[in-house]
Every structure is written in structure tokens, then in C-alpha cells.
Design a protein around this motif. Structure first.
Motif, short mmCIF file in Angstrom:
data_model
loop_
_atom_site.label_atom_id
_atom_site.label_comp_id
_atom_site.label_asym_id
_atom_site.label_seq_id
_atom_site.Cartn_x
_atom_site.Cartn_y
_atom_site.Cartn_z
N VAL A 135 -18.97 64.01 19.38
CA VAL A 135 -20.02 64.09 18.36
C VAL A 135 -21.21 64.89 19.06
O VAL A 135 -22.04 65.60 18.32
CB VAL A 135 -20.48 62.75 17.72
CG1 VAL A 135 -21.27 62.00 19.03
CG2 VAL A 135 -21.28 62.94 16.57
N ASN A 136 -21.15 64.83 20.33
CA ASN A 136 -22.22 65.62 21.12
C ASN A 136 -22.20 67.17 21.48
O ASN A 136 -22.92 68.00 21.29
CB ASN A 136 -22.86 64.81 22.22
CG ASN A 136 -23.82 63.59 21.80
OD1 ASN A 136 -24.88 63.69 21.39
ND2 ASN A 136 -23.25 62.54 22.05
N PHE A 137 -20.88 67.44 21.74
CA PHE A 137 -20.44 68.63 22.18
C PHE A 137 -19.62 69.37 21.41
O PHE A 137 -19.46 70.45 21.43
CB PHE A 137 -19.85 68.33 23.62
CG PHE A 137 -20.71 67.68 24.70
CD1 PHE A 137 -21.77 68.65 25.26
CD2 PHE A 137 -20.76 66.34 25.26
CE1 PHE A 137 -22.70 68.13 26.32
CE2 PHE A 137 -21.55 66.03 26.02
CZ PHE A 137 -22.52 66.78 26.33
N HIS A 138 -18.89 68.72 20.52
CA HIS A 138 -18.09 69.43 19.47
C HIS A 138 -17.96 68.71 18.10
O HIS A 138 -16.99 68.25 17.61
CB HIS A 138 -16.68 69.47 20.11
CG HIS A 138 -16.41 70.47 21.38
ND1 HIS A 138 -16.28 71.77 21.06
CD2 HIS A 138 -16.41 70.42 22.57
CE1 HIS A 138 -16.29 72.32 22.43
NE2 HIS A 138 -16.09 71.30 23.23
N PRO A 139 -19.45 68.71 17.57
CA PRO A 139 -19.30 67.88 16.26
C PRO A 139 -18.59 68.44 15.27
O PRO A 139 -18.36 67.79 14.09
CB PRO A 139 -20.80 67.88 15.97
CG PRO A 139 -21.44 69.06 16.66
CD PRO A 139 -20.41 69.23 18.07
N GLU A 140 -18.34 69.59 15.43
CA GLU A 140 -17.58 70.30 14.11
C GLU A 140 -15.92 70.04 14.01
O GLU A 140 -15.61 70.46 13.28
CB GLU A 140 -17.68 71.79 13.97
CG GLU A 140 -17.06 72.43 15.23
CD GLU A 140 -17.48 72.38 16.81
OE1 GLU A 140 -16.74 72.70 17.61
OE2 GLU A 140 -18.71 72.01 16.87
N ASP A 141 -15.57 69.40 15.17
CA ASP A 141 -14.19 69.36 15.16
C ASP A 141 -13.65 67.89 15.64
O ASP A 141 -13.76 67.58 17.17
CB ASP A 141 -13.51 70.54 16.27
CG ASP A 141 -11.97 70.70 16.09
OD1 ASP A 141 -11.25 69.76 15.88
OD2 ASP A 141 -11.46 71.66 16.56
N GLY A 142 -12.97 67.02 14.77
CA GLY A 142 -12.76 65.58 15.43
C GLY A 142 -11.65 65.90 16.47
O GLY A 142 -11.56 64.64 16.86
#
Length: 502
Positions: free
Chosen positions: A62-69
Motif C-alpha cells: 500500500v505504501n510503494f505500489h498502492p495501484e496494484d494489489g
């Protein structure tokens, strides 16, 4: 035979960085992302991470790649080889994807491996039968072999240098040197790098021999006189260096960097926390705002109006990419109704023996008050035992003296541990009017996580994530020094290095 494919891969990565691209980082055993955050702040791109703990993996994602689960999924390194990781994340081939690998695999297994060297363990296909945890270091090294990074950074406890009669750091350096890396390791204390915490850890750095002929560690930015306990721990960790014929002046060990006397003093606990909202535990409990049960992060608090914010507090609020929200998240504390009054009476630096003695005095005072009112319970009765249990902690005061500690406002905090996930008595707030243990956000501040960094889960998992992390400011200092070395090497002709595969 000579590994020409590896030579070509390394040259391609060097050419890419020479063209101005950001170094791409893979964080193994990433936790919530302390190393990732520091290396990102130093100028790197955090491309991927591997983390087994579900809440920590979710925090990292959520901190480094929030756009991709996909990046928030927990992964077991023993069942996630490099090609599976990059395929799952759509990143291409492992050998072409990462420039730097960072992380801190556990070293517990090697107390049981006997006298065999890590080189022998790493080459032995049945090594995991000694202890399944031995695979964690093996898998880390396999990632390095498969991904051909230009640099490797490894972090661990000081015992890494003296674990069951093994200097694990030295043995890892031997393995990486055989793979074409220049290696070195040392001990670094976070308080010397702007972190308001006296946390000492071992760090190992390896750089491809094509671009470096030595390894450097960052010079301190702050000074501090460490307490005797830290010096003792350091002496134990360095014992093998003093007594081993294999660790001479030309070995991988680097002397611990010294702090200049003219440097500013280490950041204190008060400088780190004083601008955060006060939580007066006893009144919060009496008002019904603090109850038993899981502490969730669903009640953000406004920042208080203060005359000035310390330089450190401003950094935690204004960290690029993680600026403070309008209202502070996860500023929650433990429900400890027995102990709030006791916390208020402790002096800075008091540990459990002093806390136990103070609690006994409080119990005696309460008995005297009841005696005055004609209601003193008979010693040993059920009422007497219940009264004592409501005031005096049950732990043996002759054991584990460090279990409790009241912080000192004018010094950095002592080391935060993963045990924060079970209790927070090791870090009782220095402010006696608040009379409580530290909050999740205060622990994050002491570890140098900015206020905009998000921790997934409830209070206990968040505390555990923070206690396990590498302080981001220390990671940033290491990252900046490493990138300087890499960039200096890129400005020179590429050295010829031949790695012969067995």
C-alpha cells in the motif's frame, strides 16, 4: 566455464544506469518497508518485495505500489523463486529486472549447522535438512545468483558476527566474493544517523567488482555516547574477530565508523515526539475512550497547535511522498489499567526492578489508607490478594530487568523490538502526565517512519512491523553512500571480471 551471459547482463545494467536511469531495488524479507523507504529516499525505484507476513506485505504494497494489489500479497521465499516472482508481477526476466537487492534474512539456523561453512551449506542440496530456516539464507543467495544485481545490502542483528561460533557475515562475503562481488561488513548504530533510537545492527554490502574495488559505509551525521550495555553487546559480537586467524587486516570487516565531536548530538525522544497529540491515559480510560479490545486505526487525531516543531518532527511531517495527513493515523495505545498510576511515578530510566519497588510502595500506601478508614483487608485474604494484583505487576523482579523502561526525554530511545507487538513496557512515555506506553505512531517516529507512512492491520501487527524494520533514515544513509560508490564506478572504465561457474 566462464559465464559470458552474466558478464553481458552486468554490462547492460551498467549501461542503463550510465544513461541516467534510477537503480531498481528488490527488497527480500522486506517487512513493512524500512529499507525500501530509505533507498527510495536515496533515489532508487522500489520494484518489488518478498515478505512472508501478510500484514507487513500489505503495508509494503500500500505504501510503494498502492495501484496494484499483486504487490501487497504475502510471499514465502522458499516457494517463490525469482522467475515466479517476476512472472507474477509482470516484470520480465529476473536477471534483467533488479540492480540492487536489499534485505535481512534470519540467521537462527546456523547455530545448528555445526562447523561447516556457509559456502558448503549453500552448495549442498540437502542443507535444509539441518534446519529448514537454513534455506532462508540459501534462497537469498540464490536470488543474488539469479538476478545478478550490481549491489547487495544485507542487515541483521549484531549476533550475525558471532552466532553459534560462526561469523555469518564473513561466510556470506566469501560466497559473494566468489560470485564476483567486492564485500564488506560492519556495525552501525541508528542514533549516529539521525534516528532517535540507539539501535545497533550488522550491515553487509557487496558491489560488483566491475564498478568498485572497495566498499564504503556512511559517515555518521550525529554523535552520542552509547550506554554500557551497547558496548557489551558490541564486544560479544566482535569476539570472533579478535580470536580468529581468518579475520586479519585484509579481511571483509570494516571498523565501525566514528562520529566527529563537532557533529550535532543525537536526536532525542522528546524532539521526536513532542509535537504529537498528548494522550492522558488515565483520564481517557475514566472517560470511556480507552477500553479493552483491539486498537484499530479508525479515529484519526488532529495535530495539536504548538509554538514550534523540531527539525526532526518537521522531517517526519514533510517526507517527500509521505507527507503528514490532515489528521494523524494510528496514534493508539495499549489498555493497561493497572499500570497508569505506576507509570506516572516512575523516574526517567527506571526499569522493572524500580517499577516493582514503586508498585510495592503504592500497595503499602493503599493498605495504610484503608487502615485509616477501617477497611484494611487481612493479609493473605482474597480481598488482600485482589488489591495487590490491582497494583503490583506479577512478574519476578529478579529476572528480565529490561522488560520495563521509562524513556528519558533528553536521550534517544533504546532499541525497539518486534516484541512491541506483545507489549510496550520497554518504552514507557517520558511524560509522566500522560503516564502510558508509547503509541503506534510514536514507535514509528522513533524508528524514523514518516507520519504519512501507512501500517496495515490493528495495533499489535503494526507494532511488530515497526519493531522488525530497519530505520528508514539509516537505510537512506546507506543508500546514499552506496549510490555514490556506484556512480563513481560508472564514471570509470568497466573493470574486467571473470566468474567461473562450477
Amino acid at each position: 566455464m566462464v559465464d559470458f551471459a552474466r558478464i553481458q547482463i552486468v554490462r547492460q545494467k551498467i549501461a542503463r544506469l550510465r544513461a541516467g536511469a534510477k537503480p531498481r531495488v528488490l527488497d527480500l524479507f522486506a517487512g513493512c518497508g524500512g529499507l525500501s523507504l530509505g533507498f527510495q529516499a536515496a533515489g532508487c525505484e522500489i520494484v518489488a518485495a518478498v515478505e512472508f507476513d501478510a500484514e507487513a506485505a500489505r503495508s509494503h504494497g500500500v505504501n510503494f505500489h498502492p495501484e496494484d494489489g499483486r504487490f501487497a500479497q504475502a510471499r514465502d521465499i522458499t516457494t517463490t523463486p525469482p522467475d515466479k516472482l517476476t512472472a507474477d508481477l509482470g516484470l520480465g526476466k529476473p536477471e534483467s529486472t533488479f540492480d540492487i537487492i536489499v534485505g535481512g534474512p534470519p540467521c537462527q539456523a546456523f547455530a545448528r549447522v555445526g562447523r561447516s561453512k556457509l559456502r558448503e551449506v549453500a552448495d549442498h542440496p540437502e542443507a535444509f535438512r539441518h534446519d529448514p530456516r537454513a534455506r532462508l539464507y540459501i534462497e537469498y543467495i540464490e536470488y543474488v545468483k539469479a538476478c545478478a544485481p550490481l549491489a547487495v545490502v544485507m542487515e541483521n542483528v549484531p549476533d550475525m558476527l558471532n552466532f553459534g561460533g560462526h561469523n555469518i557475515a564473513h561466510e556470506i562475503c566469501e560466497v559473494l566474493a566468489a560470485e564476483g562481488y567486492i564485500c564488506g561488513y560492519t556495525l552501525l548504530n541508528a542514533a549516529l544517523y539521525g534516528v532517535p533510537q540507539m539501535r545497533e545492527r550488522a550491515f553487509l554490502i557487496a558491489i560488483r567488482a566491475e564498478i568498485a574495488d572497495r566498499v564504503c559505509f556512511p559517515a555518521p551525521s550525529h554523535q552520542i555516547d552509547l550506554p554500557a550495555g551497547y558496548e557489551g553487546t558490541r564486544a560479544v559480537a566482535l569476539k570472533l574477530l579478535a580470536n580468529s586467524d581468518t579475520h586479519g587486516p585484509d579481511s571483509y570487516w570494516h571498523p565501525i565508523p566514528d562520529a566527529d565531536d563537532e557533529l550535532p548530538h543525537a536526536v532525542t525522544a522528546q524532539q521526536a515526539l513532542e509535537d504529537l497529540p498528548a494522550i492522558h491515559a488515565l483520564s481517557e480510560m475514566q472517560n470511556g475512550n480507552l477500553k479493552r479490545g483491539a486498537r484499530r486505526f479508525d479515529k484519526p487525531l488532529p495535530y495539536p497547535q504548538v509554538d514550534a516543531v523540531s527539525e526532526y518532527g518537521r522531517l517526519m511531517r514533510d517526507w517527500p511522498g509521505f507527507r503528514a495527513p490532515d489528521r494523524l493515523r494510528d496514534h493508539v495505545i495499549r489498555y493497561l489499567p493497572r499500570d497508569y498510576k505506576l507509570f506516572a511515578r516512575l523516574s526517567p530510566g527506571d526499569q522493572y526492578p524500580q517499577a516493582y519497588q514503586t508498585a510495592e510502595a503504592m500497595f503499602a500506601e493503599e493498605l495504610a489508607r484503608l487502615h485509616t478508614n477501617g477497611a484494611k483487608p487481612r493479609k493473605g485474604s482474597k480481598a488482600w490478594k485482589e488489591l495487590r494484583a490491582s497494583i503490583v505487576p506479577p512478574y519476578d523482579h529478579t529476572k528480565f530487568p529490561n522488560k520495563w523502561r521509562k524513556m528519558e526525554a533528553e536521550r534517544p530511545a533504546r532499541t525497539l523490538m518486534a516484541h512491541l507487538g506483545k507489549d510496550s513496557y520497554s518504552h514507557i512515555h517520558y511524560d509522566s502526565t500522560q503516564a502510558r506506553t508509547i503509541s503506534v505512531r510514536e514507535a514509528a517516529r522513533l524508528q524514523s517512519f514518516p507520519d504519512g507512512f501507512i501500517f496495515s492491520g490493528t495495533m499489535n501487527p503494526a507494532f511488530r512491523q515497526i519493531g522488525n524494520a530497519v530505520p528508514p533514515l539509516l537505510a537512506k544513509a546507506i543508500g546514499l553512500e552506496l549510490l555514490k560508490q556506484i556512480n563513481d564506478g560508472l564514471a570509470l572504465p568497466v573493470r574486467e571480471v571473470v566468474v567461473v561457474r562450477r
